[in-house]
Design an enzyme around this catalytic site. Structure first.
Site, PDB file in Angstrom:
ATOM      1  N   ARG A 171      -7.319  -0.988 -27.367  1.00 41.60           N
ATOM      2  CA  ARG A 171      -6.479  -1.185 -28.279  1.00 41.60           C
ATOM      3  C   ARG A 171      -7.138  -2.118 -29.340  1.00 41.60           C
ATOM      4  O   ARG A 171      -7.004  -2.113 -30.580  1.00 41.60           O
ATOM      5  CB  ARG A 171      -5.215  -1.897 -27.774  1.00 41.60           C
ATOM      6  CG  ARG A 171      -4.176  -0.808 -27.337  1.00 41.60           C
ATOM      7  CD  ARG A 171      -4.654   0.071 -26.552  1.00 41.60           C
ATOM      8  NE  ARG A 171      -3.663   1.215 -25.943  1.00 41.60           N
ATOM      9  CZ  ARG A 171      -3.146   1.022 -24.799  1.00 41.60           C
ATOM     10  NH1 ARG A 171      -3.232   0.079 -24.108  1.00 41.60           N
ATOM     11  NH2 ARG A 171      -2.230   1.886 -24.712  1.00 41.60           N
ATOM     12  N   ASP A 200      -8.770   5.117 -24.344  1.00 42.47           N
ATOM     13  CA  ASP A 200      -7.245   4.948 -24.541  1.00 42.47           C
ATOM     14  C   ASP A 200      -7.150   5.746 -25.954  1.00 42.47           C
ATOM     15  O   ASP A 200      -8.097   6.164 -26.622  1.00 42.47           O
ATOM     16  CB  ASP A 200      -6.740   3.684 -24.513  1.00 42.47           C
ATOM     17  CG  ASP A 200      -5.099   3.692 -23.873  1.00 42.47           C
ATOM     18  OD1 ASP A 200      -4.372   4.697 -24.463  1.00 42.47           O
ATOM     19  OD2 ASP A 200      -5.075   2.936 -22.962  1.00 42.47           O
ATOM     20  N   HIS A 275      -2.753   9.512 -22.952  1.00 41.26           N
ATOM     21  CA  HIS A 275      -3.599   8.294 -23.473  1.00 41.26           C
ATOM     22  C   HIS A 275      -5.036   8.856 -23.912  1.00 41.26           C
ATOM     23  O   HIS A 275      -6.011   7.945 -23.584  1.00 41.26           O
ATOM     24  CB  HIS A 275      -3.874   7.094 -22.565  1.00 41.26           C
ATOM     25  CG  HIS A 275      -2.336   6.536 -22.631  1.00 41.26           C
ATOM     26  ND1 HIS A 275      -1.875   5.709 -23.569  1.00 41.26           N
ATOM     27  CD2 HIS A 275      -1.652   6.090 -21.406  1.00 41.26           C
ATOM     28  CE1 HIS A 275      -0.601   5.099 -23.140  1.00 41.26           C
ATOM     29  NE2 HIS A 275      -0.651   5.371 -21.826  1.00 41.26           N
ATOM     30  N   ASP A 339      -1.310   7.457 -16.052  1.00 45.72           N
ATOM     31  CA  ASP A 339       0.043   6.747 -16.338  1.00 45.72           C
ATOM     32  C   ASP A 339       0.655   7.459 -17.636  1.00 45.72           C
ATOM     33  O   ASP A 339      -0.280   7.961 -18.588  1.00 45.72           O
ATOM     34  CB  ASP A 339      -0.129   5.233 -16.604  1.00 45.72           C
ATOM     35  CG  ASP A 339      -1.259   4.946 -17.591  1.00 45.72           C
ATOM     36  OD1 ASP A 339      -2.296   5.629 -17.680  1.00 45.72           O
ATOM     37  OD2 ASP A 339      -1.052   3.887 -18.519  1.00 45.72           O
ATOM     38  N   GLU A 340       1.776   7.259 -17.781  1.00 46.36           N
ATOM     39  CA  GLU A 340       2.539   7.595 -18.918  1.00 46.36           C
ATOM     40  C   GLU A 340       2.340   9.152 -19.766  1.00 46.36           C
ATOM     41  O   GLU A 340       2.381   8.866 -20.849  1.00 46.36           O
ATOM     42  CB  GLU A 340       2.341   6.509 -19.880  1.00 46.36           C
ATOM     43  CG  GLU A 340       2.844   5.022 -19.228  1.00 46.36           C
ATOM     44  CD  GLU A 340       2.494   4.021 -20.299  1.00 46.36           C
ATOM     45  OE1 GLU A 340       3.408   3.063 -20.341  1.00 46.36           O
ATOM     46  OE2 GLU A 340       1.430   3.910 -20.738  1.00 46.36           O
ATOM     47  N   TRP A 406       1.768  -0.647 -10.920  1.00 46.52           N
ATOM     48  CA  TRP A 406       2.161  -1.353 -12.067  1.00 46.52           C
ATOM     49  C   TRP A 406       3.475  -1.563 -12.427  1.00 46.52           C
ATOM     50  O   TRP A 406       3.888  -2.449 -12.876  1.00 46.52           O
ATOM     51  CB  TRP A 406       1.239  -0.978 -13.183  1.00 46.52           C
ATOM     52  CG  TRP A 406       1.385   0.165 -13.794  1.00 46.52           C
ATOM     53  CD1 TRP A 406       1.368   1.657 -13.210  1.00 46.52           C
ATOM     54  CD2 TRP A 406       2.384   0.421 -15.107  1.00 46.52           C
ATOM     55  NE1 TRP A 406       1.795   2.439 -14.295  1.00 46.52           N
ATOM     56  CE2 TRP A 406       2.489   2.102 -15.264  1.00 46.52           C
ATOM     57  CE3 TRP A 406       2.990  -0.181 -16.041  1.00 46.52           C
ATOM     58  CZ2 TRP A 406       3.183   2.564 -16.213  1.00 46.52           C
ATOM     59  CZ3 TRP A 406       3.719   0.499 -17.085  1.00 46.52           C
ATOM     60  CH2 TRP A 406       3.977   1.736 -17.247  1.00 46.52           C
ATOM     61  N   TYR A 431       1.260  -8.739 -16.004  1.00 45.83           N
ATOM     62  CA  TYR A 431       0.867  -8.449 -17.094  1.00 45.83           C
ATOM     63  C   TYR A 431       0.779  -9.710 -18.283  1.00 45.83           C
ATOM     64  O   TYR A 431       1.840 -10.166 -18.429  1.00 45.83           O
ATOM     65  CB  TYR A 431       2.012  -7.295 -17.593  1.00 45.83           C
ATOM     66  CG  TYR A 431       1.446  -5.844 -17.351  1.00 45.83           C
ATOM     67  CD1 TYR A 431       1.063  -5.830 -15.964  1.00 45.83           C
ATOM     68  CD2 TYR A 431       1.633  -4.942 -18.220  1.00 45.83           C
ATOM     69  CE1 TYR A 431       0.737  -4.283 -15.545  1.00 45.83           C
ATOM     70  CE2 TYR A 431       1.234  -3.629 -17.803  1.00 45.83           C
ATOM     71  CZ  TYR A 431       0.748  -3.482 -16.563  1.00 45.83           C
ATOM     72  OH  TYR A 431       0.669  -2.239 -16.060  1.00 45.83           O
ATOM     73  N   THR A 482      -4.405  -5.189 -24.905  1.00 46.96           N
ATOM     74  CA  THR A 482      -4.580  -5.855 -26.076  1.00 46.96           C
ATOM     75  C   THR A 482      -4.018  -5.319 -27.501  1.00 46.96           C
ATOM     76  O   THR A 482      -4.639  -5.594 -28.627  1.00 46.96           O
ATOM     77  CB  THR A 482      -6.201  -5.890 -26.122  1.00 46.96           C
ATOM     78  OG1 THR A 482      -6.709  -4.583 -26.136  1.00 46.96           O
ATOM     79  CG2 THR A 482      -6.618  -6.703 -25.061  1.00 46.96           C
ATOM     80  N   GLU A 483      -3.046  -4.654 -27.334  1.00 50.27           N
ATOM     81  CA  GLU A 483      -2.278  -4.220 -28.645  1.00 50.27           C
ATOM     82  C   GLU A 483      -2.181  -5.413 -29.367  1.00 50.27           C
ATOM     83  O   GLU A 483      -2.539  -5.261 -30.694  1.00 50.27           O
ATOM     84  CB  GLU A 483      -0.885  -3.737 -28.367  1.00 50.27           C
ATOM     85  CG  GLU A 483      -0.980  -2.292 -27.809  1.00 50.27           C
ATOM     86  CD  GLU A 483      -0.899  -2.255 -26.192  1.00 50.27           C
ATOM     87  OE1 GLU A 483      -1.245  -3.103 -25.662  1.00 50.27           O
ATOM     88  OE2 GLU A 483      -0.614  -1.255 -25.675  1.00 50.27           O
TER      89      GLU A 483
HETATM   90  C1  ACM Z   1       0.316   0.853 -17.897  1.00 50.69           C
HETATM   91  O1  ACM Z   1       0.626  -0.292 -18.175  1.00 50.69           O
HETATM   92  N1  ACM Z   1       0.499   1.808 -18.388  1.00 50.69           N
HETATM   93  C2  ACM Z   1      -0.664   1.169 -16.752  1.00 50.69           C
END
Ligand code: ACM
Ligand code: ZN
Length: 616
Positions: A171, A200, A275, A339-340, A406, A431, A482-483
């Site tokens: 990020r 990512d 991602h 993830d996601e 997570w 986090y 780190t966005e």
């Molecule tokens: C995550 O925070 N998407 C692993």
């Protein structure tokens, strides 16, 4: 005139370097050791200590690290071959002391000298980290002629084998120099796994010879770094992509060794199947529709770009990229993300749907499982074990795969109950991109709230967990996405001191951890970190308000900070509070609309800013 100047400089140097001596009375070791007893006597360490090493080659990385670090602490160590009457003895045990295991150590300060012993070099490295924490907090900045230490015995070993910290360099991109500084601070606190989040949507940071567009295209995006993350202006047509970068192979090879010299294994991560926007910007043919995606320059949610799981080339490319990565990173574990993922494109894609049919899969969830399993098998054939974010715990990976929990401790408990090894890093406690104090007084962050005391409530194996489940929990880690973090200094601010809380919860025995004791130690460590050039947050002193209605005009206001024994000075007349202002002793009744201004003072130091609050 010149002569006079020289004399002044010489006097200044002599004044600071030759005559200072100090007596250390309190030990503030983080993480808290298993066993620590302080005795009556003392030992005075001179600035030119004689050091002996038993069974430890002086060219070993640990010996070299220790010698260099002592010099950094303004000592002038001399290696001697005699094992008698030395100031510091480092001993690699001939006979294994089973109580210490692979990472434990014994550290004794006796009236005759300092003795550190361990079964392994890592154990000695940790003994040294504890020893250095006994020295004055400013030892890297100040020369002491003599440091008197209390006689003590410390016997220590970790509670968990996985004590990690993660860093997202996608990020925002961070130079290798900072990554080393991050590793240094991990080592100070006996963390041993560095989870390196290297790919990512926002950027690809691994070097690739086979797929060069990842570095010419995927590592770069339009520069909006001067704008808040959430408010970045869209890219203009044809605008050049100038923000980003990637690490060279040489940098990474060197980093692996640098970390290993500090007892740290680097676990690299290549994200898939979601991602992956940076990958698809470089090689659009790997997406379902063949359309290029643009590397995002701010929030990107939902992250809908995904590689095509029906295209054989996708698997070939990932396997190639992993193989390139394996040449750099020797770690047993490789993180493969998972993830996601958003499956909308798979639902529309004839090739993905064909794959579902030919592999007799039920749906897109099973397609992801199938895809991840292909990658797992490939890595297993190379002798590596995969880790995935907890979405991978759907039964498709082998029982060797490690689940990184997570979304909640509960997900980890379920996986551990089902026999998987688990690493805990729940968003609730780990986090470190979340706010660490009232957001009104903090730089913009992704959201959430994890104060230092909240981080200190982390326990990878909650009290009462049955031993069968507990045995599958390897440990935990803190994660730094780190966005909203675009400088090393801000990364440190988010990491510290919360990383210290996570470290103590991963190393120290459950019964040895105590918030009040930890919080006192943190003060000492902030000075230590500051002397080493680290930034940190004072968020623990941010007032927390509890307001209760008394009548239409009056509110009852309770103020506290999470640090016991913080003095709260306040004004209600708009003036700036000082230590002469009223001191808060308990809840107060205030009229609505009152501006209350607060100055927190702890250990006789004024903390951070003045906090202002309007009673509503
Ligand atoms: C995550 O925070 N998407 C692993
Ligand atoms: Zn597809």
């Amino acid at each position: 005139m010149k002569k006079y100047c020289l004399l002044v400089i010489l006097a200044a140097v002599l004044g600071t370097s030759c005559h200072r001596s100090v007596t250390v009375t309190n030990l503030n070791i983080i993480p808290e050791p298993v066993f620590q007893v302080q005795k009556e006597g003392s030992y005075t360490l001179k600035d030119n200590p004689a050091i002996s090493m038993v069974n430890l080659g002086q060219n070993s990385s640990t010996a070299r690290y220790i010698m260099k670090s002592l010099r950094h602490a303004h000592l002038r160590p001399t290696l001697v071959s005699s094992t008698e009457n030395n100031d510091i003895e480092l001993i690699l045990n001939d006979t294994v002391n089973s109580e210490l295991g692979d990472e434990g150590y014994l550290l004794e300060v006796r009236s005759t000298g300092i003795r550190m012993s361990a079964n392994t070099e890592t154990g000695l490295f940790y003994a040294y980290q504890t020893f250095i924490q006994m020295l004055p907090t400013d030892v890297v900045k100040t020369s002491y002629h003599a440091i008197t230490l209390p006689e003590c015995t410390i016997l220590d070993y970790p509670r968990f084998s996985w004590r990690g910290a993660h860093l997202d360099v996608c990020r925002h991109f961070f130079p290798i120099k900072f990554v080393k500084k991050y590793i240094d601070v991990m080592a100070m606190y006996k963390l041993n796994k560095f989870h390196f989040h290297l790919t990512d949507d926002h950027g690809w940071r691994l070097p690739s010879e086979k797929y060069p567009r990842l570095n010419t295209v995927g590592s770069w995006r339009v520069d909006r770094d001067d704008q808040p993350w959430g408010q970045a202006e869209p890219a203009q047509e044809g605008e050049r992509t100038t923000y980003g970068g990637f690490y060279s192979r040489e940098e990474l090879v060197d980093l692996v060794q640098y970390a290993a010299n500090r007892g740290i294994e680097i676990i690299p991560e290549i994200e898939m199947p979601g991602h992956t926007c940076a990958l698809l910007a470089s090689y659009p043919q790997l997406s379902c529709d063949g359309q290029p995606c643009e590397i995002p320059i701010g929030p990107y949610w939902p992250p809908k770009d995904i590689v095509c799981a029906g295209n054989d080339s996708t698997l070939i490319v990932f396997k190639d990229l992993l193989d390139e990565m394996l040449e750099i990173f020797p770690s047993k574990y490789i993180h493969i993300g998972g993830d996601e993922a958003v499956w909308d494109k798979w639902k529309q894609c004839p090739r993905c749907q064909r794959r579902i049919r030919t592999e007799h899969l039920r749906d897109e969830a099973e397609l992801q499982g199938w895809f991840m399993r292909q990658i797992e098998d490939h890595l297993a054939s190379r002798g590596r074990t995969v880790i995935g974010w907890d979405e991978v715990d759907d039964g498709s990976l082998s029982s060797n795969a490690v689940v990184m929990a997570w979304r909640g401790v509960q997900n980890g408990m379920t996986a551990a109950r089902d026999g998987s090894k688990v690493i805990m890093c729940p968003t609730s406690h780990c986090y470190l991109d979340y706010y660490q104090a009232d957001s009104r007084y903090q730089p913009a962050s992704i959201g959430g709230l994890i104060t230092l005391s909240k981080a200190y409530e982390f326990d990878p194996v909650p009290m009462g967990t049955n031993s069968h489940i507990a045995a599958n929990i390897l440990g935990g880690q803190c994660n730094l996405w780190t966005e909203y973090i675009n400088t090393p200094s801000h990364a440190e601010y988010m990491l510290l001191p919360r990383m210290l809380a996570i470290s103590e919860k991963l190393w120290s025995q459950q019964e040895a951890t105590d918030w009040n004791h930890f919080r006192r130690k943190v003060e000492d460590h902030k000075n230590r970190l500051s002397a080493k050039g680290y930034n940190y947050c004072e968020g623990s002193f941010t007032p927390q308000f509890k307001v209760r209605k008394i009548d239409d005009h009056t509110m009852n206001v309770a103020i506290e900070t999470e640090v016991p024994n913080t003095y709260i000075f306040y004004t209600t007349d708009m003036s700036t509070p000082t230590r002469q202002s009223a001191i808060y002793l308990g809840p107060i009744n205030l009229e609505r609309g009152t501006h209350i201004k607060i100055l927190p003072v702890y250990n006789d130091i004024e903390r951070d800013s003045i906090y202002e609050y309007v009673i509503k």
